[in-house]
Scaffold this active site. Structure first.
Site, PDB file in Angstrom:
ATOM      1  N   ASN A 148       0.877  -1.161   0.000  1.00 48.02           N
ATOM      2  CA  ASN A 148       0.000   0.000   0.000  1.00 48.02           C
ATOM      3  C   ASN A 148       0.919   1.217   0.000  1.00 48.02           C
ATOM      4  O   ASN A 148       1.570   1.493   1.011  1.00 48.02           O
ATOM      5  CB  ASN A 148      -0.915   0.010   1.225  1.00 48.02           C
ATOM      6  CG  ASN A 148      -1.802   1.232   1.289  1.00 48.02           C
ATOM      7  OD1 ASN A 148      -1.618   2.198   0.562  1.00 48.02           O
ATOM      8  ND2 ASN A 148      -2.774   1.208   2.174  1.00 48.02           N
ATOM      9  N   ARG A 177       0.472   4.209   0.406  1.00 51.30           N
ATOM     10  CA  ARG A 177       0.156   5.247   1.394  1.00 51.30           C
ATOM     11  C   ARG A 177       0.647   4.875   2.794  1.00 51.30           C
ATOM     12  O   ARG A 177       0.600   5.697   3.703  1.00 51.30           O
ATOM     13  CB  ARG A 177      -1.352   5.488   1.424  1.00 51.30           C
ATOM     14  CG  ARG A 177      -1.838   6.054   0.078  1.00 51.30           C
ATOM     15  CD  ARG A 177      -3.269   6.445   0.120  1.00 51.30           C
ATOM     16  NE  ARG A 177      -3.459   7.505   1.106  1.00 51.30           N
ATOM     17  CZ  ARG A 177      -4.618   7.903   1.563  1.00 51.30           C
ATOM     18  NH1 ARG A 177      -5.724   7.352   1.131  1.00 51.30           N
ATOM     19  NH2 ARG A 177      -4.708   8.870   2.453  1.00 51.30           N
ATOM     20  N   CYS A 178       1.121   3.646   2.968  1.00 49.13           N
ATOM     21  CA  CYS A 178       1.558   3.158   4.279  1.00 49.13           C
ATOM     22  C   CYS A 178       3.071   3.320   4.428  1.00 49.13           C
ATOM     23  O   CYS A 178       3.840   2.823   3.603  1.00 49.13           O
ATOM     24  CB  CYS A 178       1.164   1.684   4.413  1.00 49.13           C
ATOM     25  SG  CYS A 178       1.861   0.880   5.869  1.00 49.13           S
ATOM     26  N   SER A 179       3.508   3.985   5.487  1.00 51.16           N
ATOM     27  CA  SER A 179       4.938   4.216   5.690  1.00 51.16           C
ATOM     28  C   SER A 179       5.698   2.908   5.891  1.00 51.16           C
ATOM     29  O   SER A 179       6.830   2.765   5.421  1.00 51.16           O
ATOM     30  CB  SER A 179       5.167   5.160   6.872  1.00 51.16           C
ATOM     31  OG  SER A 179       4.693   4.578   8.076  1.00 51.16           O
ATOM     32  N   ARG A 199       6.092   1.318   2.454  1.00 50.02           N
ATOM     33  CA  ARG A 199       7.115   2.031   1.679  1.00 50.02           C
ATOM     34  C   ARG A 199       8.511   1.690   2.187  1.00 50.02           C
ATOM     35  O   ARG A 199       9.443   1.504   1.408  1.00 50.02           O
ATOM     36  CB  ARG A 199       6.881   3.544   1.727  1.00 50.02           C
ATOM     37  CG  ARG A 199       5.662   4.002   0.947  1.00 50.02           C
ATOM     38  CD  ARG A 199       5.622   5.516   0.798  1.00 50.02           C
ATOM     39  NE  ARG A 199       5.791   6.244   2.034  1.00 50.02           N
ATOM     40  CZ  ARG A 199       4.813   6.640   2.844  1.00 50.02           C
ATOM     41  NH1 ARG A 199       3.554   6.371   2.530  1.00 50.02           N
ATOM     42  NH2 ARG A 199       5.072   7.322   3.940  1.00 50.02           N
TER      43      ARG A 199
END
Length: 115
Positions: free
Chosen positions: A9, A11-13, A16
């Protein structure tokens, strides 16, 4: 070395960070944005096996509002898997897969166990 599939995802730190760790080590990574391309029931069953889990809750985001809205606290495993298939936001992230093994990348460094 087999390619790594990363259920990701962007948007997920944590997701990433896991991707960055794999890329920094020059790993062949196939990124699957599971929110755009949800896993089927059959794929989720295989994933549970790859993770070595008996309870789908162990790969679920039980604190998500959707978990409460769907009233999954007392749900059976089959119902939980159906919930993940229809509401992919409930799947924990990131998850790295190589062959018949998978790990949940929490913390992100956990994905390095597969290389």
């Amino acid at each position: 070395m087999s390619p790594i599939t990363l259920l990701h995802n962007p948007r997920c730190s944590k997701s990433r960070a896991a991707l960055a760790l794999l890329q920094q080590r020059n790993q062949d990574v196939t990124v699957v944005q599971y929110l755009k391309t949800p896993l089927s029931l059959a794929q989720l069953e295989v994933l549970m096996s790859q993770l070595g889990l008996q309870d789908p809750r162990e790969m679920m985001r039980t604190k998500e509002a959707e978990y409460q809205q769907l009233q999954l606290d007392n749900a059976q495993p089959a119902e939980l898997l159906r919930a993940i298939a229809t509401t992919p936001k409930l799947l924990e992230r990131p998850i790295a897969i190589v062959g018949n093994r998978a790990v949940i990348g929490r913390p992100p460094e956990t994905v390095l166990e597969l290389i």
